[in-house]
Motif scaffolding. Sequence first.
Motif, PDB file in Angstrom:
ATOM      1  N   ASP A 137      28.845  50.944  35.215  1.00 60.22           N
ATOM      2  CA  ASP A 137      29.617  49.858  35.338  1.00 60.22           C
ATOM      3  C   ASP A 137      29.310  48.344  34.791  1.00 60.22           C
ATOM      4  O   ASP A 137      30.243  47.731  34.695  1.00 60.22           O
ATOM      5  N   GLY A 197      34.299  40.783  39.257  1.00 59.47           N
ATOM      6  CA  GLY A 197      35.030  42.094  39.552  1.00 59.47           C
ATOM      7  C   GLY A 197      34.653  43.215  38.588  1.00 59.47           C
ATOM      8  O   GLY A 197      33.842  42.906  37.502  1.00 59.47           O
ATOM      9  N   GLY A 198      35.340  44.269  38.573  1.00 56.94           N
ATOM     10  CA  GLY A 198      35.130  45.232  37.512  1.00 56.94           C
ATOM     11  C   GLY A 198      34.614  46.512  37.935  1.00 56.94           C
ATOM     12  O   GLY A 198      34.399  47.358  37.034  1.00 56.94           O
ATOM     13  N   VAL A 235      45.092  40.621  40.166  1.00 56.77           N
ATOM     14  CA  VAL A 235      45.878  41.006  38.766  1.00 56.77           C
ATOM     15  C   VAL A 235      47.018  41.781  39.305  1.00 56.77           C
ATOM     16  O   VAL A 235      48.094  41.706  38.877  1.00 56.77           O
ATOM     17  N   ASN A 236      46.715  42.836  40.454  1.00 52.67           N
ATOM     18  CA  ASN A 236      47.760  43.669  40.926  1.00 52.67           C
ATOM     19  C   ASN A 236      48.475  43.330  42.484  1.00 52.67           C
ATOM     20  O   ASN A 236      48.887  43.923  43.018  1.00 52.67           O
ATOM     21  N   THR A 288      34.019  50.062  39.584  1.00 54.09           N
ATOM     22  CA  THR A 288      35.105  51.212  39.413  1.00 54.09           C
ATOM     23  C   THR A 288      35.091  51.956  40.922  1.00 54.09           C
ATOM     24  O   THR A 288      35.758  53.046  40.928  1.00 54.09           O
ATOM     25  N   GLU A 337      33.486  37.182  44.188  1.00 50.03           N
ATOM     26  CA  GLU A 337      33.800  37.616  43.088  1.00 50.03           C
ATOM     27  C   GLU A 337      34.585  36.695  41.974  1.00 50.03           C
ATOM     28  O   GLU A 337      34.415  36.765  41.030  1.00 50.03           O
ATOM     29  N   ARG A 363      39.030  41.565  45.944  1.00 53.03           N
ATOM     30  CA  ARG A 363      38.339  41.908  44.848  1.00 53.03           C
ATOM     31  C   ARG A 363      39.303  41.240  43.720  1.00 53.03           C
ATOM     32  O   ARG A 363      40.543  41.028  43.765  1.00 53.03           O
ATOM     33  N   ALA A 364      38.500  40.902  42.707  1.00 52.61           N
ATOM     34  CA  ALA A 364      39.447  40.268  41.542  1.00 52.61           C
ATOM     35  C   ALA A 364      40.343  41.114  40.903  1.00 52.61           C
ATOM     36  O   ALA A 364      41.497  40.453  40.823  1.00 52.61           O
ATOM     37  N   GLU A 365      40.293  42.465  40.855  1.00 51.88           N
ATOM     38  CA  GLU A 365      41.339  43.409  40.607  1.00 51.88           C
ATOM     39  C   GLU A 365      42.384  43.238  41.514  1.00 51.88           C
ATOM     40  O   GLU A 365      43.577  43.369  40.837  1.00 51.88           O
ATOM     41  N   LYS A 375      42.258  47.819  45.394  1.00 51.67           N
ATOM     42  CA  LYS A 375      42.598  47.379  43.782  1.00 51.67           C
ATOM     43  C   LYS A 375      43.845  47.530  43.428  1.00 51.67           C
ATOM     44  O   LYS A 375      44.298  46.845  42.487  1.00 51.67           O
ATOM     45  N   THR A 376      44.364  48.583  43.898  1.00 51.33           N
ATOM     46  CA  THR A 376      45.802  48.827  43.314  1.00 51.33           C
ATOM     47  C   THR A 376      46.650  49.311  44.611  1.00 51.33           C
ATOM     48  O   THR A 376      46.242  49.452  45.652  1.00 51.33           O
TER      49      THR A 376
END
Length: 488
Positions: free
Chosen positions: A120, A167-168, A231-232, A170, A253, A226-228, A199-200
């Motif tokens: 990662d 973040g990022g 986004v979501n 997986t 993060e 989380r940074a992700e 994350k989602t």
Amino acid sequence: MQPQLRRTKIIATLGPATDAPGALKRLLAEGVNVVRLNLSHGTPDDHRARAAAVRAAAAELGNEVAILADLQGPKIRVERFANGPIELQAEQVFTLDCRPDAPAGDATRVGVSYHDLWRDVKPGDILLLDDGLIALEVLEVGKQTVRCSVLIGGRLSDRKGINRQGGGLTVAALSDKDRNDIKLAAELEADFLAVSFVKTADDIHTARRLLHEAGGTAALVAKIERAEAIVNLSEIVIASDAVMVARGDLGVEIGDAELPGLQKKIIREALLQSRVVITATQMMQSMVESPIPTRAEVLDVANAVIDGTDAVMLSQETAAGKHPDKAVAAMRRVCLGAERQFEPTEDLSVGAHRLDRTDQAIALAAMFLAGQIGVRAIVALTESGGTAQWLSRYRSIVPIYALSRNAAARRRMLLYRDVNPIDFDAQGVGPTQAARDAIRHLFTLGHLSVDDRVILTTGDHTGQLGGTNTLKLLKVGQGGVAEGLGEL
């Protein structure tokens, strides 16, 4: 004059500090609404014992207290060191060993819990250890190794966390331990289940499915750390029953400078989607040692309250601090002080809100009417707590009393801002008699006085899920007798 009701709810984490004789009762007596079982620490038997102790203490005090089970999540950590903590120096080369059979660490290398970390990351990435106190720059990625240069040194001990700046990573949101702990939460009949490192929206859907398969009925709380997740954010909020601004890992993060604005963004998004929102992490961290909070901590809590958070949470302050009951008392005082400055500015016109349900429309009408004519309280006769949740989404200075016979619904409502759940059984009587009985019950409890005007929401069939379709304007007469002023 009746005392000021606290609108913002308080969550307190249980731990060794609350296991001491009498500590839990003192905590609940200070005003805790929800207790948190941190499943990252302790054994299943520890959590079973604490859950039982909470219910016994609440029953003894005559309180209702909800339980939030908080999953550990796949937090990435360094493994253990052979000879205790090490000291990392700036510009030193240090290797993260991703092999499952990595030996105990030393001053040059240490194993990590996430064995795919090497897949990662890439040269130039910044890895933050121990909540950002130590920073490493990735120099070279080999097969199952990550060779780094120390940017910010310090003392590194066993099992400290690892984040990648920005973040990022997986790693999946639910670990094998989490899947077992979901079964434990169902067994404990937890009222809320917090899912870490979401994350989602799929992470929440999976957790909800596993919980239902285990027989659990808890509301799902998505921890935004989380940074992700930023986004979501919208899809995660919609998939959840509540969200938590988990400021520890999120701050690591995304960086401390971005955190205040994102906290406000998360709170706004939760309110926009009619979801509950919790603000957490280091809110009164100094009270782990000190009997009083700092002025900065007071302002931090107050700002979250003014921004509209439903609840504020204490973590280490109550789980392992020296003054757990004083931390709750301080949190309560700050909430009450901030609420005295609260002035609702929400546009309650119909055009400003999307109304998909009858009970949602009734809630909006109740709040609009309360702001126009002045009432002492809003009373919701509710089976599941749905109407109370809608009422709590429209910010007002009017307290909400939610009357329900359903104990699980009352405990869930303990997390709704402005809502005061009360045990009341209207089963078997018509809506008119139920309204009269409800007003008399609140009068007897001291929540209402003669000549108070009250808005009451109910349905044609008491005890029916989602059946709220009526709004009444009532006045409290002598002896708590409800006098009708009008009905919509």
